[in-house]
Design an enzyme around this catalytic site. Structure first.
Site, mmCIF file in Angstrom:
data_model
loop_
_atom_site.group_PDB
_atom_site.id
_atom_site.type_symbol
_atom_site.label_atom_id
_atom_site.label_comp_id
_atom_site.label_asym_id
_atom_site.label_seq_id
_atom_site.Cartn_x
_atom_site.Cartn_y
_atom_site.Cartn_z
ATOM 1 N N GLY A 1 0.973 -1.126 0.154
ATOM 2 C CA GLY A 1 -0.060 -0.319 0.006
ATOM 3 C C GLY A 1 1.095 1.546 0.234
ATOM 4 C CB SER A 2 -0.176 4.540 0.879
ATOM 5 O OG SER A 2 -1.178 4.927 0.392
ATOM 6 C CB THR A 3 4.368 1.403 3.610
ATOM 7 O OG1 THR A 3 3.870 0.363 3.298
ATOM 8 C CG2 THR A 3 3.195 1.938 4.858
#
Length: 484
Positions: free
Chosen positions: A215-217
């Site tokens: 995801g956005s990590t």
């Protein structure tokens, strides 16, 4: 009379030679076959005839041996077995061994040559050595904090020391008590059947043996690629990104859950986790540079062992512009272990240095005398110090004024990145909530801890805020315990 004596002697000699040849055939030629025969219990009887060596954390014994009085005399026992199972694994008389119990089996069983007082001592004396000791890098207070913070939810926590790569905590949930599998009774068989049939997969070490879409990590890596390649030279300059953003070569429109993402600068896009900005950056930077940067952080690597084997994290090396745009926000087929994402946070915290993670501090003989010690090992730099400094500042901004506010700790400098990865067809299943972070004490040269948290069953209304709501509080608890 002399002739008969000679004949008798010759026959005796032939018989003696026949006995020698028969013994040689059994002991040499057929030995591997007999060794491998399931009916041969000699190895098992020998293996469990004495106590096994122990695994330690900060001088605390995590394992032991119980005298059963049976043929397979000593069974493995565990202290806080469920809490430390992702570290120790199990050693079973029926089902073998896993994790450290497997990776350091020769030390624990006493067969490692390093435990001998002199070279070839064991070959000469045939004496069985006492099992050695394995001292881990795990900090009990940090392991306990991570274990309790997950509260039994599906997920994992990894905490690293950025300057060295030492694993401070390694937690996977749901878990199990490895003592249930130690023996060879019907109860052991029932426990195995129950654990292997459990849909929650308690035997799976989610920290190092399960990959998830990050995801956005993953936007930390995308931002590093954009800065290193020169696509972005000013993190406060507008990025000229529309909202929504149409994927190149596609009619698909990518939207944001956060507001204010149109034309947002990199700093603001990072704080609010704007998918459109990072997707466009990924397409602009291109597949080659995204892959190169991800691999510098440890993706697509083979053979990482801590010493337990770690499942490789993956980013596709052949993507069209639409696919690399999705990969840049941690979707498409990009996959990462929690350990890998902890490495990403640690590399940012360490000024761009990527330290090889390790779980065993030292190996000792039965008396505690060190026979081998692990030295910190640096890989190739993941990025330049200047890029790492900018990423640290953006991670600090994310905690102080963005989606990671629940990770803030009074008196400490904390940087973080939230993320929630879609799960299931059309995001039909509960998303994976992520948070990666680091924390630094006042006056310290470097952050003292880097953490990655993934929670599988997080309820989410919007992508990245669920990472901040479900995973960030876990990371805060772990960081506080590490720097307490």
């Amino acid at each position: 009379m002399i002739r008969n004596t000679r004949i008798a002697a010759a026959c005796s000699l032939l018989l003696f030679l026949g006995l020698l040849l028969g013994a040689a055939r059994v002991q040499v030629l057929n030995a591997p076959e007999y060794d491998a025969n399931p009916a041969n219990r000699r190895h098992a009887l020998d293996r469990y005839a004495q106590p096994r060596g122990d695994i330690f954390a900060a001088g605390r014994r995590l394992t032991g041996s119980t005298d059963t009085g049976q043929d397979l005399r000593y069974e493995r026992s565990y202290t806080h077995g469920r809490r430390y199972a992702p570290v120790t694994g199990f050693a079973s008389q029926l089902y073998g061994a896993t994790l450290l119990e497997d990776a350091e089996d020769r030390v624990l069983a006493g067969t490692d040559p390093r435990l001998a007082p002199l070279p070839l001592w064991g070959d000469l004396t045939r004496a069985r050595r006492r099992g050695g000791q394995v001292h881990t890098t795990v900090v009990p207070a940090v392991q306990k904090a991570a274990f309790r913070a997950l509260r039994g939810r599906k997920g994992a926590v990894v905490a690293l020391e950025p300057a060295t790569g030492r694993v401070l905590a390694l937690v996977s949930s749901p878990g199990y008590d490895p003592a249930l599998l130690s023996g060879n009774s019907p109860a052991t068989t029932l426990a195995w059947e129950r654990l292997t049939a459990d849909p929650g997969q308690p035997l799976l070490n989610r920290a190092i043996r399960q990959t998830y879409p990050p995801g956005s990590t993953f936007k930390v890596i995308t931002a590093a690629a954009a800065l290193e390649s020169g696509v972005v030279t000013d993190i406060d300059a507008p990025t000229r990104t529309p909202s929504p953003y149409r994927l190149i070569g596609s009619t698909t429109l990518l939207r944001n859950e956060a507001s204010g993402c149109a034309d947002a600068p990199l700093r603001e896009a990072f704080m609010q986790s704007c998918n459109t900005v990072f997707a466009k950056l990924g397409a602009t930077v291109g597949t080659e540079r995204i892959v190169e940067t991800a691999e510098a952080f440890g993706f697509n690597g083979e053979g990482l062992e801590i010493p337990s084997p770690v499942l490789p994290s993956h980013v596709d090396t052949r993507m069209d512009p639409a696919q690399v745009a999705l990969s840049a926000i941690g979707q498409y087929d990009t996959r990462a272990t929690p350990l890998q994402m902890a490495r990403v946070a640690a590399a940012v915290a360490a000024g761009g240095r990527s330290m090889r993670p390790y779980l065993v501090e030292r190996v000792a003989d039965a008396d505690g005398e060190t026979v081998a010690r692990t030295r910190p090992e640096a890989g190739e730099p993941a990025m330049s110090p200047g890029t790492a400094a900018l990423l640290r500042q953006m991670m600090i901004d994310t905690v102080s004024g963005g989606t990671g506010g629940l990770a803030a700790i009074d008196g400490l400098t904390v940087g973080g990145k939230t993320g929630t990865a879609q799960h299931g067809v059309g995001n039909s299943e509960s998303p994976y909530a992520w948070f990666i972070s680091w924390a630094q004490e006042p006056g310290a040269a470097l952050p003292g801890v880097a953490v990655a948290v993934v929670v599988e069953d997080a309820e989410a209304d919007r992508a990245d805020i669920s990472g901040g709501g479900s995973a960030a509080p876990v990371a805060r608890t772990v960081m506080r315990a590490a720097l307490r």
